[in-house]
Scaffold this motif. Structure first.
Motif, mmCIF file in Angstrom:
data_model
loop_
_atom_site.group_PDB
_atom_site.id
_atom_site.type_symbol
_atom_site.label_atom_id
_atom_site.label_comp_id
_atom_site.label_asym_id
_atom_site.label_seq_id
_atom_site.Cartn_x
_atom_site.Cartn_y
_atom_site.Cartn_z
ATOM 1 N N GLY A 103 -1.629 -7.187 -5.825
ATOM 2 C CA GLY A 103 -0.847 -6.174 -6.515
ATOM 3 C C GLY A 103 -0.480 -5.027 -5.589
ATOM 4 O O GLY A 103 -0.232 -5.215 -4.386
ATOM 5 N N THR A 104 -0.444 -3.824 -6.140
ATOM 6 C CA THR A 104 -0.119 -2.624 -5.382
ATOM 7 C C THR A 104 -1.345 -1.727 -5.303
ATOM 8 O O THR A 104 -2.168 -1.689 -6.218
ATOM 9 C CB THR A 104 1.044 -1.856 -6.037
ATOM 10 O OG1 THR A 104 0.827 -1.777 -7.461
ATOM 11 C CG2 THR A 104 2.364 -2.554 -5.784
ATOM 12 N N VAL A 105 -1.450 -1.013 -4.189
ATOM 13 C CA VAL A 105 -2.584 -0.126 -3.935
ATOM 14 C C VAL A 105 -2.041 1.254 -3.598
ATOM 15 O O VAL A 105 -1.271 1.390 -2.630
ATOM 16 C CB VAL A 105 -3.450 -0.636 -2.768
ATOM 17 C CG1 VAL A 105 -4.622 0.307 -2.519
ATOM 18 C CG2 VAL A 105 -3.940 -2.053 -3.029
ATOM 19 N N ALA A 106 -2.421 2.258 -4.379
ATOM 20 C CA ALA A 106 -1.979 3.629 -4.108
ATOM 21 C C ALA A 106 -3.163 4.471 -3.638
ATOM 22 O O ALA A 106 -4.186 4.537 -4.318
ATOM 23 C CB ALA A 106 -1.352 4.251 -5.353
ATOM 24 N N LEU A 107 -3.024 5.081 -2.473
ATOM 25 C CA LEU A 107 -4.017 6.041 -2.015
ATOM 26 C C LEU A 107 -3.843 7.327 -2.825
ATOM 27 O O LEU A 107 -2.736 7.879 -2.870
ATOM 28 C CB LEU A 107 -3.823 6.333 -0.535
ATOM 29 C CG LEU A 107 -4.653 5.518 0.457
ATOM 30 C CD1 LEU A 107 -6.122 5.881 0.331
ATOM 31 C CD2 LEU A 107 -4.442 4.031 0.276
ATOM 32 N N ILE B 163 0.854 -1.189 0.000
ATOM 33 C CA ILE B 163 0.000 0.000 0.000
ATOM 34 C C ILE B 163 0.884 1.230 0.000
ATOM 35 O O ILE B 163 1.783 1.373 0.834
ATOM 36 C CB ILE B 163 -0.939 0.009 1.216
ATOM 37 C CG1 ILE B 163 -1.870 -1.201 1.160
ATOM 38 C CG2 ILE B 163 -1.751 1.303 1.249
ATOM 39 C CD1 ILE B 163 -2.841 -1.294 2.314
ATOM 40 N N GLY B 164 0.661 2.103 -0.971
ATOM 41 C CA GLY B 164 1.476 3.300 -1.124
ATOM 42 C C GLY B 164 0.632 4.538 -1.271
ATOM 43 O O GLY B 164 -0.576 4.539 -0.996
ATOM 44 N N LEU B 165 1.276 5.577 -1.752
ATOM 45 C CA LEU B 165 0.676 6.903 -1.752
ATOM 46 C C LEU B 165 1.090 7.661 -2.997
ATOM 47 O O LEU B 165 2.262 7.628 -3.381
ATOM 48 C CB LEU B 165 1.170 7.656 -0.502
ATOM 49 C CG LEU B 165 0.642 9.046 -0.223
ATOM 50 C CD1 LEU B 165 -0.829 8.981 0.174
ATOM 51 C CD2 LEU B 165 1.454 9.691 0.895
#
Length: 249
Positions: free
Chosen positions: A220-224, A3-5
């Motif tokens: 996968g990847t999650v971007a806020l 989890i990213g930004l």
């Protein structure tokens, strides 16, 4: 799952963002942040051990009616992807836009352009993920995006809020049911039909339970992509998404 930004194109904002996130998604391209001109030391310090993803230029269309312009678009994205690869970026988000999204015959041109940019990413060691922006005038509709992503074997960046703006929670469910297997990256935020977008998760009308139901094995990847510098709101949004997806944050 990581989890990213998203942090726009501001290295100072990247440096000031909460350290709890696994990665930061940095906007690159002219005129503000050209990858080949980024101070590597400053970038490394700003990341502080987090991974790097990039977002390719927001306003650059993927496909035009002019072959020479299309070649130039691919060359430009290629240059950015090579530079992003040199910086260690793992993924690059590309908006799915076209000179005429309603011209059925022209969709093949958009598909060809997507294939060329995705191939450039593979050569640079960066996974290109194509993002749905069908709520915008030039954005390819969700159904078209799903088809050309599958045709070109390109992973998808599924922007939950954008999909809601295009066709409410039913559009989210329909797309993920048909193309969830192609989703490698998520953009998560909340939105209200009256036009408020990129709100903290829980402040709008997106049904994240439906998202989780269709992505029960997502890894996968999650971007806020919440437009605020309030760390508490960013972390709270991440915790809400993580809880829905059944992962720790």
């Amino acid at each position: 799952m990581e989890i990213g930004l998203t942090v726009g194109d501001d290295l100072d904002r990247l440096a000031a963002s909460p350290s709890r996130f696994d990665f930061c998604e940095l906007g690159v391209g002219e005129p503000t942040l050209v990858p080949g001109e980024i101070d590597r030391g400053r970038l490394t310090d700003a990341l502080a051990g987090r991974d790097l993803l990039v977002h390719l230029p927001y306003s650059q269309r993927l496909a035009s009616y002019v072959p020479e312009v299309n070649d130039a678009i691919v060359d430009y994205q290629w240059r950015l992807l090579e530079a992003a690869g040199d910086l260690g970026a793992e993924k690059a988000v590309l908006h799915a836009t076209s000179a005429d999204r309603d011209d059925i015959e022209f969709r093949q041109t958009a598909a060809d352009q997507l294939r060329r940019v995705a191939d450039a990413g593979r050569e640079a060691g960066v996974e290109v993920v194509v993002e749905n922006v069908g709520h915008q005038h030039a954005g390819l509709q969700l159904s078209v995006l799903g088809d050309i992503a599958r045709e070109t074997d390109t992973p998808i960046c599924f922007d939950v809020g954008h999909a809601y703006m295009e066709g409410d929670n039913r559009a989210i469910t329909r797309f993920l049911r048909a193309h969830g297997d192609r989703v490698s990256h998520l953009h998560c935020h909340d939105v209200r039909r009256r036009g408020d977008t990129h709100l903290p998760v829980g402040a709008g009308e997106v049904d994240y339970g439906a998202v989780a139901a269709e992505l029960d094995e997502f890894d996968g990847t999650v971007a806020l992509e919440v437009f605020t510098d309030d760390d508490a709101l960013l972390v709270d949004s991440a915790e809400r998404v993580a809880d829905r997806l059944g992962v720790d944050f």
